[in-house]
Scaffold this motif. Structure first.
Motif, PDB file in Angstrom:
ATOM      1  N   CYS A  62       0.831  -1.209   0.000  1.00 13.09           N
ATOM      2  CA  CYS A  62       0.000   0.000   0.000  1.00 13.09           C
ATOM      3  C   CYS A  62       0.865   1.259   0.000  1.00 13.09           C
ATOM      4  O   CYS A  62       1.814   1.388   0.770  1.00 13.09           O
ATOM      5  CB  CYS A  62      -0.921   0.010   1.217  1.00 13.09           C
ATOM      6  N   TRP A  63       0.533   2.192  -0.869  1.00 11.02           N
ATOM      7  CA  TRP A  63       1.307   3.433  -0.998  1.00 11.02           C
ATOM      8  C   TRP A  63       1.207   4.320   0.236  1.00 11.02           C
ATOM      9  O   TRP A  63       2.052   5.156   0.477  1.00 11.02           O
ATOM     10  CB  TRP A  63       0.833   4.230  -2.212  1.00 11.02           C
ATOM     11  N   LYS A  64       0.164   4.135   1.038  1.00 12.08           N
ATOM     12  CA  LYS A  64      -0.012   4.967   2.234  1.00 12.08           C
ATOM     13  C   LYS A  64       0.487   4.284   3.506  1.00 12.08           C
ATOM     14  O   LYS A  64       0.358   4.835   4.586  1.00 12.08           O
ATOM     15  CB  LYS A  64      -1.477   5.360   2.368  1.00 12.08           C
ATOM     16  N   ASN A  65       1.066   3.107   3.374  1.00 10.75           N
ATOM     17  CA  ASN A  65       1.627   2.387   4.507  1.00 10.75           C
ATOM     18  C   ASN A  65       3.038   2.928   4.760  1.00 10.75           C
ATOM     19  O   ASN A  65       3.926   2.777   3.922  1.00 10.75           O
ATOM     20  CB  ASN A  65       1.674   0.890   4.196  1.00 10.75           C
ATOM     21  N   PRO A  66       3.269   3.563   5.907  1.00 13.99           N
ATOM     22  CA  PRO A  66       4.603   4.127   6.190  1.00 13.99           C
ATOM     23  C   PRO A  66       5.732   3.094   6.151  1.00 13.99           C
ATOM     24  O   PRO A  66       6.870   3.438   5.851  1.00 13.99           O
ATOM     25  CB  PRO A  66       4.463   4.728   7.590  1.00 13.99           C
ATOM     26  N   ALA A  67       5.432   1.842   6.423  1.00 11.62           N
ATOM     27  CA  ALA A  67       6.455   0.800   6.394  1.00 11.62           C
ATOM     28  C   ALA A  67       7.025   0.606   4.990  1.00 11.62           C
ATOM     29  O   ALA A  67       8.153   0.136   4.837  1.00 11.62           O
ATOM     30  CB  ALA A  67       5.886  -0.520   6.908  1.00 11.62           C
ATOM     31  N   ASN A  68       6.261   0.979   3.961  1.00 12.09           N
ATOM     32  CA  ASN A  68       6.737   0.832   2.579  1.00 12.09           C
ATOM     33  C   ASN A  68       7.575   2.015   2.116  1.00 12.09           C
ATOM     34  O   ASN A  68       8.128   1.987   1.026  1.00 12.09           O
ATOM     35  CB  ASN A  68       5.541   0.635   1.635  1.00 12.09           C
ATOM     36  N   ARG A  69       7.662   3.054   2.924  1.00 13.50           N
ATOM     37  CA  ARG A  69       8.490   4.238   2.655  1.00 13.50           C
ATOM     38  C   ARG A  69       8.232   4.779   1.238  1.00 13.50           C
ATOM     39  O   ARG A  69       9.140   4.939   0.439  1.00 13.50           O
ATOM     40  CB  ARG A  69       9.966   3.899   2.858  1.00 13.50           C
ATOM     41  N   THR A  70       6.973   5.060   0.947  1.00  7.66           N
ATOM     42  CA  THR A  70       6.604   5.594  -0.367  1.00  7.66           C
ATOM     43  C   THR A  70       6.490   7.108  -0.325  1.00  7.66           C
ATOM     44  O   THR A  70       6.437   7.719   0.739  1.00  7.66           O
ATOM     45  CB  THR A  70       5.253   5.022  -0.840  1.00  7.66           C
ATOM     46  N   CYS A  71       6.408   7.706  -1.492  1.00  4.15           N
ATOM     47  CA  CYS A  71       6.282   9.154  -1.608  1.00  4.15           C
ATOM     48  C   CYS A  71       5.061   9.685  -0.863  1.00  4.15           C
ATOM     49  O   CYS A  71       5.102  10.763  -0.276  1.00  4.15           O
ATOM     50  CB  CYS A  71       6.162   9.558  -3.075  1.00  4.15           C
ATOM     51  N   LYS A  72       3.976   8.935  -0.879  1.00  4.19           N
ATOM     52  CA  LYS A  72       2.714   9.417  -0.296  1.00  4.19           C
ATOM     53  C   LYS A  72       2.812   9.663   1.196  1.00  4.19           C
ATOM     54  O   LYS A  72       2.010  10.404   1.749  1.00  4.19           O
ATOM     55  CB  LYS A  72       1.584   8.416  -0.571  1.00  4.19           C
TER      56      LYS A  72
ATOM     57  N   CYS B 275       5.862  10.561   2.715  1.00  6.09           N
ATOM     58  CA  CYS B 275       7.168  11.193   2.937  1.00  6.09           C
ATOM     59  C   CYS B 275       7.040  12.698   3.170  1.00  6.09           C
ATOM     60  O   CYS B 275       6.222  13.376   2.543  1.00  6.09           O
ATOM     61  CB  CYS B 275       8.068  10.927   1.729  1.00  6.09           C
ATOM     62  N   GLU B 276       7.886  13.204   4.030  1.00  8.34           N
ATOM     63  CA  GLU B 276       7.937  14.636   4.323  1.00  8.34           C
ATOM     64  C   GLU B 276       8.346  15.449   3.092  1.00  8.34           C
ATOM     65  O   GLU B 276       7.939  16.592   2.929  1.00  8.34           O
ATOM     66  CB  GLU B 276       8.930  14.885   5.476  1.00  8.34           C
ATOM     67  N   HIS B 277       9.128  14.870   2.202  1.00  6.23           N
ATOM     68  CA  HIS B 277       9.657  15.593   1.037  1.00  6.23           C
ATOM     69  C   HIS B 277       8.717  15.565  -0.172  1.00  6.23           C
ATOM     70  O   HIS B 277       9.015  16.171  -1.184  1.00  6.23           O
ATOM     71  CB  HIS B 277      11.015  15.006   0.631  1.00  6.23           C
ATOM     72  N   TYR B 278       7.605  14.876  -0.074  1.00  4.46           N
ATOM     73  CA  TYR B 278       6.681  14.727  -1.204  1.00  4.46           C
ATOM     74  C   TYR B 278       5.852  15.995  -1.399  1.00  4.46           C
ATOM     75  O   TYR B 278       5.311  16.562  -0.459  1.00  4.46           O
ATOM     76  CB  TYR B 278       5.754  13.535  -0.948  1.00  4.46           C
ATOM     77  N   GLU B 279       5.757  16.436  -2.644  1.00  5.80           N
ATOM     78  CA  GLU B 279       4.909  17.557  -3.034  1.00  5.80           C
ATOM     79  C   GLU B 279       3.837  17.015  -3.971  1.00  5.80           C
ATOM     80  O   GLU B 279       4.146  16.646  -5.110  1.00  5.80           O
ATOM     81  CB  GLU B 279       5.724  18.633  -3.757  1.00  5.80           C
ATOM     82  N   PRO B 280       2.580  16.959  -3.529  1.00  6.00           N
ATOM     83  CA  PRO B 280       1.531  16.443  -4.412  1.00  6.00           C
ATOM     84  C   PRO B 280       1.303  17.385  -5.593  1.00  6.00           C
ATOM     85  O   PRO B 280       1.645  18.567  -5.539  1.00  6.00           O
ATOM     86  CB  PRO B 280       0.303  16.366  -3.513  1.00  6.00           C
ATOM     87  N   ALA B 281       0.728  16.855  -6.641  1.00  8.20           N
ATOM     88  CA  ALA B 281       0.460  17.647  -7.843  1.00  8.20           C
ATOM     89  C   ALA B 281      -0.537  18.761  -7.535  1.00  8.20           C
ATOM     90  O   ALA B 281      -1.457  18.577  -6.737  1.00  8.20           O
ATOM     91  CB  ALA B 281      -0.082  16.750  -8.949  1.00  8.20           C
ATOM     92  N   GLY B 282      -0.351  19.903  -8.177  1.00  7.96           N
ATOM     93  CA  GLY B 282      -1.308  20.993  -8.045  1.00  7.96           C
ATOM     94  C   GLY B 282      -2.558  20.662  -8.830  1.00  7.96           C
ATOM     95  O   GLY B 282      -2.494  20.108  -9.927  1.00  7.96           O
TER      96      GLY B 282
ATOM     97  N   LEU C 241       9.263  10.309   7.597  1.00  8.21           N
ATOM     98  CA  LEU C 241       7.836  10.308   7.892  1.00  8.21           C
ATOM     99  C   LEU C 241       7.277  11.720   7.869  1.00  8.21           C
ATOM    100  O   LEU C 241       7.840  12.630   8.487  1.00  8.21           O
ATOM    101  CB  LEU C 241       7.578   9.656   9.257  1.00  8.21           C
ATOM    102  N   ARG C 242       6.210  11.904   7.130  1.00 13.01           N
ATOM    103  CA  ARG C 242       5.570  13.212   7.044  1.00 13.01           C
ATOM    104  C   ARG C 242       5.086  13.622   8.433  1.00 13.01           C
ATOM    105  O   ARG C 242       4.557  12.825   9.173  1.00 13.01           O
ATOM    106  CB  ARG C 242       4.375  13.138   6.073  1.00 13.01           C
ATOM    107  N   ARG C 243       5.292  14.870   8.793  1.00 11.09           N
ATOM    108  CA  ARG C 243       4.986  15.357  10.148  1.00 11.09           C
ATOM    109  C   ARG C 243       3.524  15.125  10.535  1.00 11.09           C
ATOM    110  O   ARG C 243       3.244  14.797  11.664  1.00 11.09           O
ATOM    111  CB  ARG C 243       5.324  16.832  10.251  1.00 11.09           C
ATOM    112  N   GLU C 244       2.609  15.291   9.613  1.00  6.05           N
ATOM    113  CA  GLU C 244       1.189  15.118   9.953  1.00  6.05           C
ATOM    114  C   GLU C 244       0.856  13.668  10.268  1.00  6.05           C
ATOM    115  O   GLU C 244      -0.202  13.387  10.811  1.00  6.05           O
ATOM    116  CB  GLU C 244       0.290  15.621   8.843  1.00  6.05           C
ATOM    117  N   GLU C 245       1.765  12.747   9.980  1.00  7.36           N
ATOM    118  CA  GLU C 245       1.507  11.339  10.271  1.00  7.36           C
ATOM    119  C   GLU C 245       2.286  10.847  11.492  1.00  7.36           C
ATOM    120  O   GLU C 245       2.268   9.673  11.791  1.00  7.36           O
ATOM    121  CB  GLU C 245       1.835  10.494   9.039  1.00  7.36           C
ATOM    122  N   TRP C 246       2.983  11.738  12.181  1.00  4.99           N
ATOM    123  CA  TRP C 246       3.706  11.318  13.377  1.00  4.99           C
ATOM    124  C   TRP C 246       2.715  10.903  14.437  1.00  4.99           C
ATOM    125  O   TRP C 246       1.720  11.579  14.683  1.00  4.99           O
ATOM    126  CB  TRP C 246       4.546  12.477  13.913  1.00  4.99           C
ATOM    127  N   PRO C 247       3.005   9.791  15.104  1.00  5.62           N
ATOM    128  CA  PRO C 247       2.106   9.394  16.192  1.00  5.62           C
ATOM    129  C   PRO C 247       2.224  10.365  17.369  1.00  5.62           C
ATOM    130  O   PRO C 247       3.297  10.872  17.656  1.00  5.62           O
ATOM    131  CB  PRO C 247       2.605   7.995  16.575  1.00  5.62           C
TER     132      PRO C 247
END
Length: 149
Positions: A83-93, A95-102, A142-148
């Motif tokens: 899954c792209w949203k599973n932090p264990a897979n370390r995907t862009c979705k 990640c703190e450095h990911y910029e979603p498309a405008g 890990l993206r800050r908004e997803e920190w436990p």
């Protein structure tokens, strides 16, 4: 309830039985009584039947991260492992450095300017494939908004 006396309903001559068919000692009368009761039940059922949907219980297995569901547990487990949203897979979705498309939304109501139309990207310079996000990235954080909490 059918009763009989006098000429026997099964054509077996006169009878002195004066009660319900199911109490008659002759087997044919008992069979006829059973058939009559079944027909009465069918008629009562037809009168009470309403065409309504029948509820059924279905088990679905849901991903904890993206809420996608699968009918088979093994398929759900396989999905979670990629899954792209599973932090264990370390995907862009995730990640703190990911910029979603405008999305090309409007800066001002009802006045499209196109100033915020851009492709998704990575602030660390990692190339993101067009068809899927990068996985197991060495620069992933890990993206800050997803920190436990």
């Amino acid at each position: 309830m059918i009763t009989h006396f006098g000429p026997h309903p099964a054509g077996l001559g006169d009878t002195d039985h004066k009660g319900p068919l199911e109490d008659c000692p002759i087997g044919e009368c008992q069979d006829r009584a059973i058939q009559q009761q079944a027909q009465e039940r069918r008629q009562a059922t037809r009168a009470a039947t309403v065409d309504l949907p029948i509820p059924i219980v279905v088990t679905r297995h849901q991903c904890l991260y993206c809420r996608t569901t699968r009918s088979k547990k093994t398929a759900a487990i396989a999905h979670i492992s990629r899954c792209w949203k599973n932090p264990a897979n370390r995907t862009c979705k995730t990640c703190e450095h990911y910029e979603p498309a405008g999305d090309g939304g409007h800066c001002f109501p009802e006045r499209p300017c196109g100033c915020n139309v851009y492709a998704e990207g990575c602030n660390e310079g990692v190339d993101i494939p067009d068809d899927r996000p990068a996985t197991h990235c060495p620069k992933w954080e890990l993206r800050r908004e997803e920190w436990p909490c």
